[in-house]
Design a protein around this motif. Structure first.
Motif, PDB file in Angstrom:
ATOM      1  N   UNK A 116       0.834  -1.212   0.000  1.00 33.18           N
ATOM      2  CA  UNK A 116       0.000   0.000   0.000  1.00 33.18           C
ATOM      3  C   UNK A 116       0.865   1.257   0.000  1.00 33.18           C
ATOM      4  N   UNK A 117       1.981   1.236   0.741  1.00 35.09           N
ATOM      5  CA  UNK A 117       2.892   2.387   0.755  1.00 35.09           C
ATOM      6  C   UNK A 117       3.509   2.575  -0.624  1.00 35.09           C
ATOM      7  N   UNK A 118       3.943   1.489  -1.248  1.00 35.23           N
ATOM      8  CA  UNK A 118       4.530   1.588  -2.587  1.00 35.23           C
ATOM      9  C   UNK A 118       3.505   2.072  -3.607  1.00 35.23           C
ATOM     10  N   UNK A 119       2.276   1.648  -3.485  1.00 38.70           N
ATOM     11  CA  UNK A 119       1.209   2.108  -4.379  1.00 38.70           C
ATOM     12  C   UNK A 119       1.016   3.620  -4.225  1.00 38.70           C
ATOM     13  N   UNK A 120       1.045   4.092  -2.983  1.00 41.82           N
ATOM     14  CA  UNK A 120       0.890   5.538  -2.748  1.00 41.82           C
ATOM     15  C   UNK A 120       2.085   6.300  -3.311  1.00 41.82           C
ATOM     16  N   UNK A 121       3.286   5.773  -3.136  1.00 43.35           N
ATOM     17  CA  UNK A 121       4.479   6.439  -3.676  1.00 43.35           C
ATOM     18  C   UNK A 121       4.431   6.501  -5.202  1.00 43.35           C
ATOM     19  N   UNK A 122       3.947   5.445  -5.815  1.00 42.25           N
ATOM     20  CA  UNK A 122       3.872   5.403  -7.275  1.00 42.25           C
ATOM     21  C   UNK A 122       2.868   6.415  -7.820  1.00 42.25           C
ATOM     22  N   UNK A 123       1.865   6.785  -7.034  1.00 37.71           N
ATOM     23  CA  UNK A 123       0.852   7.726  -7.512  1.00 37.71           C
ATOM     24  C   UNK A 123       1.235   9.185  -7.279  1.00 37.71           C
ATOM     25  N   UNK A 124       2.396   9.422  -6.683  1.00 38.61           N
ATOM     26  CA  UNK A 124       2.821  10.793  -6.414  1.00 38.61           C
ATOM     27  C   UNK A 124       3.243  11.503  -7.691  1.00 38.61           C
ATOM     28  N   UNK A 125       2.990  12.792  -7.721  1.00 39.62           N
ATOM     29  CA  UNK A 125       3.497  13.618  -8.806  1.00 39.62           C
ATOM     30  C   UNK A 125       4.961  13.927  -8.519  1.00 39.62           C
ATOM     31  N   UNK A 126       5.643  14.484  -9.492  1.00 39.53           N
ATOM     32  CA  UNK A 126       7.075  14.732  -9.333  1.00 39.53           C
ATOM     33  C   UNK A 126       7.391  15.756  -8.245  1.00 39.53           C
ATOM     34  N   UNK A 127       6.453  16.619  -7.915  1.00 39.61           N
ATOM     35  CA  UNK A 127       6.700  17.647  -6.903  1.00 39.61           C
ATOM     36  C   UNK A 127       6.038  17.329  -5.561  1.00 39.61           C
ATOM     37  N   UNK A 128       5.601  16.085  -5.360  1.00 39.17           N
ATOM     38  CA  UNK A 128       4.961  15.674  -4.109  1.00 39.17           C
ATOM     39  C   UNK A 128       5.854  14.689  -3.366  1.00 39.17           C
ATOM     40  N   UNK A 129       5.630  14.588  -2.071  1.00 37.92           N
ATOM     41  CA  UNK A 129       6.314  13.568  -1.293  1.00 37.92           C
ATOM     42  C   UNK A 129       5.319  12.930  -0.338  1.00 37.92           C
ATOM     43  N   UNK A 130       5.619  11.735   0.074  1.00 34.89           N
ATOM     44  CA  UNK A 130       4.732  10.983   0.946  1.00 34.89           C
ATOM     45  C   UNK A 130       5.208  11.156   2.387  1.00 34.89           C
ATOM     46  N   UNK A 131       4.416  11.860   3.181  1.00 35.04           N
ATOM     47  CA  UNK A 131       4.757  12.067   4.587  1.00 35.04           C
ATOM     48  C   UNK A 131       4.103  10.946   5.397  1.00 35.04           C
ATOM     49  N   UNK A 132       4.763   9.805   5.404  1.00 33.81           N
ATOM     50  CA  UNK A 132       4.222   8.615   6.046  1.00 33.81           C
ATOM     51  C   UNK A 132       4.039   8.811   7.544  1.00 33.81           C
ATOM     52  N   UNK A 133       4.955   9.530   8.180  1.00 28.48           N
ATOM     53  CA  UNK A 133       4.840   9.775   9.619  1.00 28.48           C
ATOM     54  C   UNK A 133       3.578  10.562   9.939  1.00 28.48           C
ATOM     55  N   UNK A 134       3.279  11.567   9.150  1.00 26.05           N
ATOM     56  CA  UNK A 134       2.075  12.374   9.369  1.00 26.05           C
ATOM     57  C   UNK A 134       0.808  11.547   9.158  1.00 26.05           C
ATOM     58  N   UNK A 135       0.807  10.716   8.132  1.00 22.71           N
ATOM     59  CA  UNK A 135      -0.353   9.872   7.855  1.00 22.71           C
ATOM     60  C   UNK A 135      -0.594   8.923   9.021  1.00 22.71           C
ATOM     61  N   UNK A 136       0.473   8.253   9.464  1.00 22.08           N
ATOM     62  CA  UNK A 136       0.340   7.282  10.556  1.00 22.08           C
ATOM     63  C   UNK A 136       0.028   7.968  11.882  1.00 22.08           C
ATOM     64  N   UNK A 137       0.507   9.171  12.070  1.00 23.72           N
ATOM     65  CA  UNK A 137       0.183   9.923  13.294  1.00 23.72           C
ATOM     66  C   UNK A 137      -1.315  10.186  13.369  1.00 23.72           C
ATOM     67  N   UNK A 138      -1.910  10.582  12.255  1.00 24.17           N
ATOM     68  CA  UNK A 138      -3.356  10.798  12.222  1.00 24.17           C
ATOM     69  C   UNK A 138      -4.132   9.525  12.512  1.00 24.17           C
ATOM     70  N   UNK A 139      -3.663   8.408  11.963  1.00 24.56           N
ATOM     71  CA  UNK A 139      -4.315   7.125  12.212  1.00 24.56           C
ATOM     72  C   UNK A 139      -4.194   6.744  13.685  1.00 24.56           C
TER      73      UNK A 139
END
Length: 184
Positions: A116-139
């Motif tokens: 699921x993390x790799x799927x999210x990374x693959x859907x990012x645009x070139x100027x975006x980043x995946x803030x996994x810590x922020x996502x998991x903090x909210x969860x």
């Protein structure tokens, strides 16, 4: 064309004032849509890449066979049953547990979490980043803080009520009510 102000229910105060001003000048509805909603070509259906991770993590917490779900359930039960009454220590323990569970998911990725993390990374645009810590903090807040909120509230009220801090705060507020701002 005149419009009834009563037909606009869900509009903020500033938009309401602007709407009244525009109505006075008989502005068309399409122009109002343009102002309040924006131009249609700017409306892009873009799902946040983190939504999939959030949804998967929440579903993982519902899966009773997962270690993740068992740990969360046990932690909440143990925290409620604990004899620890000092809220700062309970909050420290909650923080440590939340960090530990985030680390567990990132390093070991139970079930298909890594996919699921790799799927999210693959859907990012070139100027975006995946803030996994922020996502998991909210969860973690949804899974741990929210179920323990009432318990934490009771701990804080008991702790500060028994020390007289709440009464002191009330007295200070009453004292400050009668003072000018320059007195402080």
């Amino acid at each position: 064309m005149n419009f009834s102000v009563m037909s606009i229910n869900c509009i903020t105060h500033h938009k309401f004032i602007a709407f009244n001003w525009l109505i006075d000048f008989n502005i068309s509805v399409s122009f109002l849509d343009f102002i309040f909603i924006g131009h249609p070509r700017n409306k892009v259906e873009h799902n946040d890449p983190g939504e999939g991770i959030e949804a998967y993590t929440l579903s993982l917490a519902q899966d009773e066979s997962s270690i993740f779900a068992k740990n969360i359930y046990n932690f909440i039960a143990c925290t409620r049953e604990s004899k620890e009454r000092i809220p700062q220590k309970v909050m420290r323990n909650i923080r440590q547990f939340m960090n530990g569970m985030k680390n567990y998911l990132v390093k070991h990725g139970e079930k298909d979490f890594g996919i699921e993390v790799e799927r999210a990374r693959a859907s990012l645009k070139c100027d975006e980043f995946l803030n996994l810590d922020q996502i998991l903090e909210g969860v973690m807040h949804q899974l741990i803080i929210m179920p323990l909120r009432e318990h934490l509230y009771e701990l804080f009220v008991d702790y500060y009520g028994s020390r007289g801090d709440i009464e002191l705060m009330i007295e200070n507020m009453k004292f400050a009510e009668n003072k000018e701002a320059t007195a402080f």
